[in-house]
Design an enzyme around this catalytic site. Structure first.
Site, PDB file in Angstrom:
ATOM      1  N   LEU A  29      -3.349  25.757  -9.196  1.00 25.28           N
ATOM      2  CA  LEU A  29      -4.655  25.811  -8.524  1.00 25.28           C
ATOM      3  C   LEU A  29      -5.601  24.718  -9.008  1.00 25.28           C
ATOM      4  CD1 LEU A  29      -5.310  29.673  -8.504  1.00 25.28           C
ATOM      5  CD2 LEU A  29      -4.274  28.256  -6.711  1.00 25.28           C
ATOM      6  N   HIS A  30      -6.386  24.212  -8.077  1.00 27.13           N
ATOM      7  CA  HIS A  30      -7.448  23.255  -8.398  1.00 27.13           C
ATOM      8  C   HIS A  30      -8.673  23.626  -7.569  1.00 27.13           C
ATOM      9  CE1 HIS A  30      -6.385  21.490  -4.556  1.00 27.13           C
ATOM     10  NE2 HIS A  30      -5.143  21.302  -4.969  1.00 27.13           N
ATOM     11  N   GLY A  32      -9.913  22.490  -4.963  1.00 19.28           N
ATOM     12  CA  GLY A  32      -9.701  22.545  -3.517  1.00 19.28           C
ATOM     13  C   GLY A  32      -9.313  23.959  -3.096  1.00 19.28           C
ATOM     14  N   HIS A  33      -8.363  24.546  -3.825  1.00 23.09           N
ATOM     15  CA  HIS A  33      -7.956  25.930  -3.527  1.00 23.09           C
ATOM     16  C   HIS A  33      -9.155  26.876  -3.679  1.00 23.09           C
ATOM     17  CE1 HIS A  33      -3.926  24.328  -5.095  1.00 23.09           C
ATOM     18  NE2 HIS A  33      -3.640  24.719  -3.874  1.00 23.09           N
ATOM     19  N   GLY A 143      -6.941  24.156   4.127  1.00 21.19           N
ATOM     20  CA  GLY A 143      -7.695  22.932   3.897  1.00 21.19           C
ATOM     21  C   GLY A 143      -7.374  21.853   4.934  1.00 21.19           C
ATOM     22  N   LYS A 145      -7.159  18.993   4.163  1.00 21.06           N
ATOM     23  CA  LYS A 145      -6.246  18.090   3.444  1.00 21.06           C
ATOM     24  C   LYS A 145      -4.882  18.078   4.139  1.00 21.06           C
ATOM     25  CE  LYS A 145      -4.249  16.298  -0.377  1.00 21.06           C
ATOM     26  NZ  LYS A 145      -2.934  16.852  -0.248  1.00 21.06           N
ATOM     27  N   ASP A 146      -4.432  19.282   4.560  1.00 16.36           N
ATOM     28  CA  ASP A 146      -3.164  19.401   5.276  1.00 16.36           C
ATOM     29  C   ASP A 146      -3.478  19.620   6.755  1.00 16.36           C
ATOM     30  OD1 ASP A 146      -1.095  19.643   2.904  1.00 16.36           O
ATOM     31  OD2 ASP A 146      -2.828  20.841   2.368  1.00 16.36           O
ATOM     32  N   GLN A 149      -0.770  20.798   9.150  1.00 21.44           N
ATOM     33  CA  GLN A 149      -0.424  22.200   8.884  1.00 21.44           C
ATOM     34  C   GLN A 149      -1.410  23.147   9.572  1.00 21.44           C
ATOM     35  OE1 GLN A 149       0.772  23.817   4.856  1.00 21.44           O
ATOM     36  NE2 GLN A 149      -1.392  24.276   4.772  1.00 21.44           N
ATOM     37  N   ARG A 183       0.077  18.026  -6.528  1.00 13.85           N
ATOM     38  CA  ARG A 183       1.035  16.948  -6.833  1.00 13.85           C
ATOM     39  C   ARG A 183       0.395  15.800  -7.624  1.00 13.85           C
ATOM     40  NH1 ARG A 183       3.499  18.725  -1.730  1.00 13.85           N
ATOM     41  NH2 ARG A 183       5.631  19.368  -2.234  1.00 13.85           N
TER      42      ARG A 183
HETATM   43  P1  AMP Z   1      -1.028  24.318  -1.426  1.00 13.13           P
HETATM   44  O1  AMP Z   1      -1.077  25.152  -2.650  1.00 13.13           O
HETATM   45  O2  AMP Z   1      -0.877  22.857  -1.698  1.00 13.13           O
HETATM   46  O3  AMP Z   1      -0.040  24.845  -0.408  1.00 13.13           O
HETATM   47  O4  AMP Z   1      -2.449  24.439  -0.740  1.00 13.13           O
HETATM   48  C1  AMP Z   1      -2.994  25.695  -0.402  1.00 13.13           C
HETATM   49  C2  AMP Z   1      -4.186  25.484   0.484  1.00 13.13           C
HETATM   50  O5  AMP Z   1      -5.153  24.693  -0.180  1.00 13.13           O
HETATM   51  C3  AMP Z   1      -3.840  24.746   1.779  1.00 13.13           C
HETATM   52  O6  AMP Z   1      -4.555  25.336   2.852  1.00 13.13           O
HETATM   53  C4  AMP Z   1      -4.332  23.359   1.497  1.00 13.13           C
HETATM   54  O7  AMP Z   1      -4.677  22.639   2.664  1.00 13.13           O
HETATM   55  C5  AMP Z   1      -5.549  23.629   0.646  1.00 13.13           C
HETATM   56  N1  AMP Z   1      -5.908  22.448  -0.138  1.00 13.13           N
HETATM   57  C6  AMP Z   1      -5.069  21.697  -0.898  1.00 13.13           C
HETATM   58  N2  AMP Z   1      -5.743  20.645  -1.434  1.00 13.13           N
HETATM   59  C7  AMP Z   1      -7.016  20.740  -0.986  1.00 13.13           C
HETATM   60  C8  AMP Z   1      -8.180  19.955  -1.178  1.00 13.13           C
HETATM   61  N3  AMP Z   1      -8.184  18.856  -1.923  1.00 13.13           N
HETATM   62  N4  AMP Z   1      -9.331  20.344  -0.574  1.00 13.13           N
HETATM   63  C9  AMP Z   1      -9.345  21.468   0.191  1.00 13.13           C
HETATM   64  N5  AMP Z   1      -8.274  22.250   0.412  1.00 13.13           N
HETATM   65  C10 AMP Z   1      -7.127  21.897  -0.165  1.00 13.13           C
END
Ligand code: AMP
Length: 277
Positions: A29-30, A32-33, A143, A145-146, A149, A183
């Protein structure tokens, strides 16, 4: 915060919750999440977050085995963000040996990231629908970001008449512009510097757009030159497409996204800019 690992338990606890907000993640988690959690907290309760590194969305030669996993830190971060329930299912429970069913959003899943990541979005839509069925959210946050998706998931919700709102949230970035991503953990210091090529390319696009350029091919040419000045950085694609249907376009206007996928060393990164945002 309640931590739930069993499918039957999450189903039982989420039953009949009228304003449940859901944030699916793969952990590591960061901010963004956590921004997705914050967005939902404005009008949803309880907030359920899931952490599951979904094997079905990784190709054979991709990074499933080495994807960053640190549950202890994730639990702490989710707790600090006031997530109400953290769902951490097991692979065996979600995909028993006799698992057979997949969701495929045709056409949209084959474009952009789908070209190099065959089957990726089929894995995403399948896990998201499974999680929706277990958790029955009113709203689910994803997000920008994707971007691809999110657009594919909206299509799935529409096509399958699902009763859930897909809420898309802005991209969170480090102070130097790099889009936050689990990543990014893979990057060495040198690679971290080269990774800035991507957000800088989007800033360059935005400047050119602001100065009146509307022809994407002009911008793309400039971006290719820009990337040439970074070592160990290889463009996978630079595309402009319409938000509503991922249709590629050369004419830049509101409603168009410029998206970039590039490999910095061995790490594949994506980022995008929504024109007008
Ligand atoms: P992930 O764990 O990479 O599958 O991401 C989970 C959710 O967090 C997805 O909806 C992503 O689009 C969102 N997400 C990932 N990175 C960011 C970011 N930098 N800003 C906003 N949302 C993000």
């Amino acid at each position: 915060m309640k931590i739930i690992r069993e499918i039957n338990e999450i189903r039982r606890i989420c039953r009949d919750k009228k304003s449940l907000g859901f944030v699916p993640t793969m952990g590591a988690l960061h901010k963004g999440h956590l921004s997705l959690v914050e967005t939902l907290q404005k009008d949803c309760y309880p907030i359920v977050m899931s952490i599951f590194v979904n094997p079905k969305q990784f190709g054979k030669n991709e990074d499933f085995a080495k994807y960053p996993r640190d549950l202890e830190i994730d639990i702490k971060l989710a707790e600090e963000a006031k997530v109400d329930m953290l769902f951490i299912p097991s692979e065996e429970d979600l995909y028993p040996d006799d698992y057979r069913t997949y969701i495929d959003v045709e056409e949209l899943s084959d474009k952009l990231c789908g070209k190099s990541r065959k089957g990726h979005f089929k894995g995403v839509t399948t896990i998201v629908l499974k999680l929706f069925n277990l958790i029955k959210p009113k709203v689910a946050a994803f997000g920008w970001k994707d971007a691809q998706q999110g657009i594919i998931l909206k299509q799935m919700v529409k096509d399958l008449n699902l009763d859930v709102e897909i809420r898309m949230c802005d991209i969170l970035r480090d102070s130097d512009g790099l889009a936050l991503s689990s990543r990014n953990n893979y990057l060495s210091n040198e690679e971290r510097k080269n990774a800035l090529s991507i957000s800088q390319a989007l800033q360059l696009s935005s400047k050119m757009f602001a100065s009146g350029v509307r022809d994407f091919s002009v911008i793309k040419k400039k971006l290719v030159e820009h990337f040439n000045s970074f070592s160990n950085t290889n463009i996978e694609y630079i595309e402009a497409f319409r938000i509503e249907n991922l249709q590629e376009t050369d004419f830049l206007e509101k409603g168009v996204i410029i998206a970039i996928a590039a490999k910095v060393g061995k790490t594949r990164l994506i980022d995008n800019w929504r024109i007008g945002e």
